[in-house]
Enzyme design. Structure first.
Site, PDB file in Angstrom:
ATOM      1  CG  ASP A  73       3.483 -18.420  43.003  1.00 39.03           C
ATOM      2  OD1 ASP A  73       4.458 -18.082  42.317  1.00 39.03           O
ATOM      3  OD2 ASP A  73       2.443 -17.729  43.078  1.00 39.03           O
ATOM      4  CB  ALA A  85       7.206 -16.750  43.490  1.00 41.31           C
ATOM      5  CG  ASP A  86       5.985 -21.847  41.765  1.00 41.10           C
ATOM      6  OD1 ASP A  86       6.801 -21.920  42.696  1.00 41.10           O
ATOM      7  OD2 ASP A  86       4.842 -22.329  41.828  1.00 41.10           O
ATOM      8  CG  LEU A  87       5.648 -19.158  36.067  1.00 39.70           C
ATOM      9  CD1 LEU A  87       4.611 -18.282  35.365  1.00 39.70           C
ATOM     10  CD2 LEU A  87       5.854 -20.453  35.290  1.00 39.70           C
ATOM     11  N   GLY A 107      12.235 -20.486  38.201  1.00 40.02           N
ATOM     12  CA  GLY A 107      12.620 -21.428  37.158  1.00 40.02           C
ATOM     13  C   GLY A 107      13.402 -20.764  36.044  1.00 40.02           C
TER      14      GLY A 107
END
Length: 394
Positions: free
Chosen positions: A139, A167-169, A172
């Site tokens: 991230d 970025a991760d969230l 997803g």
């Protein structure tokens, strides 16, 4: 307990091969809305290092509404078991580095040959192909490469990361949306699809108007701190007790704001009559507003501005967020009873659907909790399961 069959995804079977955060965030959406999610973890104690501390707040929040089995996909027997599971699944989700899935023989081409209806969701750091496809994505690395750190923080401060793994969230969240579109299309075609996103694409997507400033106007955005980059005044201002945030950038809001705070003369200031002029003179405007707001408590200004229809609010710490009456009304802290950890609260879904009961159906499972149950459903007897355990396949 909520019956999964009553939820929108109650008939969907999901195999979860994800690690870290972006993939589990995607799968959490599916599980929250009723999908039968089976999380696949590697056998042995190393799994705790990969998935986070099993009893920790992060792991418990990410992996609710799932079942869990252990399976060594580096073995031929483990791959064979996974293929049997995939033959009856609707969705597979993974966020491995692009080449790894092929080494483990759990790639889309292999699985779709067994089950043409399968929807295969992938998150990578930088895409499934291209010059960076082989690189692992994290991230913070992508926050930097995707431009976010260059526009976050106070002017001249230097790059600053956002306080959540955005970025991760976002990756997803976007993959969950893509999977749902593929499932909807499958209703008409009978065939699944490979749905992909990456942390880098998600990060650039989230730049939104800041990216458009460059693409369409040739402007390279910089750091604006607590001010809105283009709409002034929108920012953080002091009060007697704690800072508040105020958004009064439109012509209508600016006029009302000047009137309710008792500064109608600001409306006559030649450089403050347009948004462009206010943006150029933001430092002076912020200083003038701060000199007024610092004379009264936050509650005074919030009440006054809300009554005038001017967007404003307190700046809460996380404990204050969950003490807020509106947040409590929205039930964003969801209760769950864990068989080992007892009563807990974890973050609820932000999606609401009329007529659908919300809540946590299943607490986060322990490592490999459902391994025997899943293998038995495939026809393995106790002796066969014990043999697989002895060989380290599960």
């Amino acid at each position: 307990m909520i019956d999964a069959a009553t939820l929108p995804l109650g008939r969907i079977k999901v195999l979860d091969l994800t690690l870290a955060r972006s993939g589990p965030t995607c799968v959490r959406h599916l599980g929250d809305w009723g999908a039968d999610v089976l999380r696949i973890e590697p056998p042995g104690s190393a799994a705790g290092e990969i998935t986070g501390k099993q009893d920790g707040f992060d792991h418990q929040n990410l992996h609710r509404n799932k079942r869990c089995m252990t399976l060594d996909l580096k073995t031929e027997e483990g791959q064979a078991i996974f293929r049997r599971l995939a033959a009856d699944a609707d969705v597979v989700v993974e966020n491995m580095r692009a080449p790894v899935k092929y080494k483990l023989k759990v790639d889309y081409e292999t699985l779709s040959a067994l089950n043409p209806r399968i929807v295969y969701g992938s998150i990578s750091g930088f895409g499934q192909d291209g010059p960076y496809a082989h690189r692992a994505g994290l991230d913070q690395i992508v926050q930097g490469m995707g431009g976010l750190m260059s526009i976050t923080g106070l002017p001249g401060q230097g790059p600053v990361r956002v306080g959540i793994p955005i970025a991760d969230l976002t990756a997803g969240n976007l993959l969950a949306l893509g999977i749902m579109m593929a499932l909807y299309e499958r209703e008409a075609t009978g065939r699944g699809k490979w749905v992909q996103t990456s942390l880098l694409e998600a990060m650039i997507f989230m730049l939104d108007f800041q990216a458009s400033r460059w693409l369409m106007a040739g402007e390279v955005p910089g750091q604006a701190g607590n001010d809105h980059p283009t709409g002034i005044p929108t920012g953080v201002f002091p009060t007697v007790d704690r800072p508040i945030t105020i958004a009064a950038s439109s012509a209508r809001h600016w006029t009302r704001f000047c009137e309710v705070v008792g500064r109608p003369e600001w409306l006559q200031h030649p450089e403050w009559q347009t948004m462009t002029g206010r943006s150029k003179d933001r430092a002076a405007i912020n200083e003038a507003i701060s000199s007024v707001t610092a004379t009264q408590p936050s509650a005074h200004w919030i009440s006054l501005l809300e009554e005038a229809g001017i967007p404003c609010g307190p700046i809460n710490t996380v404990d204050q967020v969950f003490a807020d009456p509106q947040v409590q009304h929205l039930r964003m802290a969801q209760p769950v009873t864990h068989p080992r950890l007892g009563e807990q609260h974890i973050v609820g879904t932000a999606i609401n659907m009329a007529g659908v009961e919300e809540g946590i159906r299943l607490p986060t499972p322990s490592h490999g909790q459902h391994t025997a149950e899943v293998l038995a459903s495939l026809g393995y007897d106790d002796a066969a399961i014990a043999g697989l355990r002895e060989k380290g396949v599960v």
